[in-house]
Design an enzyme around this catalytic site. Sequence first.
Site, PDB file in Angstrom:
ATOM      1  N   ARG A  37       0.805  -1.284  -0.017  1.00 21.73           N
ATOM      2  CA  ARG A  37      -0.021  -0.091  -0.037  1.00 21.73           C
ATOM      3  C   ARG A  37       0.803   1.357   0.036  1.00 21.73           C
ATOM      4  O   ARG A  37       0.429   2.232  -0.429  1.00 21.73           O
ATOM      5  CB  ARG A  37      -0.825   0.163   1.205  1.00 21.73           C
ATOM      6  CG  ARG A  37      -2.146  -0.970   0.988  1.00 21.73           C
ATOM      7  CD  ARG A  37      -3.048  -0.817   2.098  1.00 21.73           C
ATOM      8  NE  ARG A  37      -4.137  -1.686   1.735  1.00 21.73           N
ATOM      9  CZ  ARG A  37      -5.121  -1.998   2.524  1.00 21.73           C
ATOM     10  NH1 ARG A  37      -5.035  -1.695   3.945  1.00 21.73           N
ATOM     11  NH2 ARG A  37      -6.210  -2.835   2.274  1.00 21.73           N
ATOM     12  N   LYS A 201     -20.508 -15.300   2.319  1.00 24.87           N
ATOM     13  CA  LYS A 201     -22.143 -15.249   2.349  1.00 24.87           C
ATOM     14  C   LYS A 201     -22.721 -14.633   1.180  1.00 24.87           C
ATOM     15  O   LYS A 201     -22.268 -13.516   0.644  1.00 24.87           O
ATOM     16  CB  LYS A 201     -22.580 -14.331   3.651  1.00 24.87           C
ATOM     17  CG  LYS A 201     -22.148 -15.252   4.816  1.00 24.87           C
ATOM     18  CD  LYS A 201     -22.616 -14.174   5.998  1.00 24.87           C
ATOM     19  CE  LYS A 201     -22.560 -15.441   7.332  1.00 24.87           C
ATOM     20  NZ  LYS A 201     -22.790 -14.119   8.582  1.00 24.87           N
ATOM     21  N   GLY A 354     -10.114  -8.174  -0.709  1.00 27.21           N
ATOM     22  CA  GLY A 354      -8.684  -8.366  -0.074  1.00 27.21           C
ATOM     23  C   GLY A 354      -8.443  -9.821  -0.038  1.00 27.21           C
ATOM     24  O   GLY A 354      -7.466 -10.124  -0.048  1.00 27.21           O
ATOM     25  N   GLY A 377     -13.554  -3.557   0.696  1.00 29.52           N
ATOM     26  CA  GLY A 377     -14.992  -2.976   0.763  1.00 29.52           C
ATOM     27  C   GLY A 377     -15.249  -1.782  -0.313  1.00 29.52           C
ATOM     28  O   GLY A 377     -16.467  -1.979  -0.845  1.00 29.52           O
TER      29      GLY A 377
HETATM   30  P1  AMP Z   1     -16.029 -12.846   1.943  1.00 29.23           P
HETATM   31  O1  AMP Z   1     -15.411 -11.845   3.047  1.00 29.23           O
HETATM   32  O2  AMP Z   1     -17.343 -12.778   1.992  1.00 29.23           O
HETATM   33  O3  AMP Z   1     -15.226 -12.497   0.635  1.00 29.23           O
HETATM   34  O4  AMP Z   1     -15.508 -14.037   2.403  1.00 29.23           O
HETATM   35  C1  AMP Z   1     -14.196 -14.789   2.527  1.00 29.23           C
HETATM   36  C2  AMP Z   1     -14.182 -16.109   3.382  1.00 29.23           C
HETATM   37  O5  AMP Z   1     -15.021 -16.868   2.877  1.00 29.23           O
HETATM   38  C3  AMP Z   1     -12.786 -16.599   3.581  1.00 29.23           C
HETATM   39  O6  AMP Z   1     -12.200 -16.243   4.777  1.00 29.23           O
HETATM   40  C4  AMP Z   1     -13.391 -18.037   3.321  1.00 29.23           C
HETATM   41  O7  AMP Z   1     -12.665 -18.940   4.166  1.00 29.23           O
HETATM   42  C5  AMP Z   1     -14.865 -18.122   3.460  1.00 29.23           C
HETATM   43  N1  AMP Z   1     -15.311 -19.105   2.779  1.00 29.23           N
HETATM   44  C6  AMP Z   1     -15.118 -19.583   1.446  1.00 29.23           C
HETATM   45  N2  AMP Z   1     -15.836 -20.837   1.265  1.00 29.23           N
HETATM   46  C7  AMP Z   1     -16.551 -21.112   2.326  1.00 29.23           C
HETATM   47  C8  AMP Z   1     -17.299 -22.178   2.568  1.00 29.23           C
HETATM   48  N3  AMP Z   1     -17.590 -23.348   2.136  1.00 29.23           N
HETATM   49  N4  AMP Z   1     -17.687 -22.497   4.023  1.00 29.23           N
HETATM   50  C9  AMP Z   1     -17.189 -21.502   4.773  1.00 29.23           C
HETATM   51  N5  AMP Z   1     -16.743 -20.332   4.717  1.00 29.23           N
HETATM   52  C10 AMP Z   1     -16.005 -20.215   3.506  1.00 29.23           C
END
Ligand code: AMP
Length: 397
Positions: A37, A201, A354, A377
């Site tokens: 950064r 999610k 990230g 974000g």
């Molecule tokens: P996000 O911040 O929504 O982009 O999510 C990233 C996170 O999703 C990472 O820390 C991953 O460990 C988690 N992740 C990816 N696939 C899965 C899964 N099948 N079950 C639980 N967590 C997950």
Amino acid sequence: MELINIKDIDVANKKVFIRCDFNVPQDEFGNISDDRRIKSALTTIKYCLDNDCSIILASHLGRPKGEVVSKFSLKPVQKRLHTLLKQEVKLADDVVGEDAIGKAKDLKEGEVLLLENLRFEAGETKNDKDLAEKLASMADVYINDAFGVSHRAHSSVEGITEFFKEGEKAAGFLLTKEVTYFHKTMEKPVRPFVAIVGGSKVSGKLQALENLLPKVDKLIIGGGMAFTFLKARGYEIGKSLVEDDLLFDAHKIIDEAKKRGVKLYLPVDILCAQEFSADSMTINTTTMEIPKDWMGLDIGPASSIIFKEALHDAQTILWNGPMGVYEMEKFAKGSYKLSHQVAESHATKIIGGGDTADLVERAGDADEMTFISTGGGASLELLEGKMLPGVKPLVKV
Ligand code: AMP
């Protein structure tokens, strides 16, 4: 959308305030463990030095929550800037106190001053007007080069812009690059345009999915969020991550994709674990046969082959979110394979978020990507089609 770039305004011999994103990770001894950064801000800083400006740099670091906390001091950043710029960088003892204001006033052409952590001031995250005015009073020109916080209406990002007239404020090279890449990709993508969305999610990325659907030719969904879609399609998903309140929205996205002719890809096989642990027993199953007491933590090898097929003719790829729990080696294979596949593609490859940036780096593919966004974000909000508060005042009309 075009931004007013620093090159569009006259900065020569002026006192320039540059909002940077020096929110760098540090190890337990306070050493900077990744200075990307800081390095990515150098283009704008050096441009100002070449134009005989006196330069005031400002950033936040961590979450000191409006209090002076020594472990969040920008001292390590000052040291690294000194090494990278090969010149003295002064550090103010405060943000808008006597020391900062005095040092800013005395700053001469070619000199660089770094203010202390902006978030030592409680007003920063509240977009406090007085704070914004005090910050603005230090300089003739305002430059925003902090893409990572441009989705925040904070004093040094948004409030401050009110105190500079047209011709006195602009985007730095990093901010311009980030925003331009995203807008070009989203508005005029070379087709086929494939979006890959993963991560934990659906709720976090629902708006991004809705915004992407009318623009893309193919949509690949993986990661934890895939299970809400699989459940909406009627599959047993065991103990996998799911958001039952979003089953209807998942359905809507599936229907909308069909209506628009967007090819929607979901995993066809899953690496399942008995528990959320690196030592867990694992099995690979088709999505039709996920056992009731197991949870899906990565995509399986058949999904990797199918996703590779889907990418073979892509001309533009936009990727946000891992395919599995890539932080644990056992569940990283699907994400790493996809990273290699994206890297090998001849498409324009844009990586946002990230986690995905981190993953691509760990997979050794970072150099092969066309563009890796520095802000998690902020890049997600761009994907959602939002106008970022820090960007809005710097848009050309
Ligand atoms: P996000 O911040 O929504 O982009 O999510 C990233 C996170 O999703 C990472 O820390 C991953 O460990 C988690 N992740 C990816 N696939 C899965 C899964 N099948 N079950 C639980 N967590 C997950």
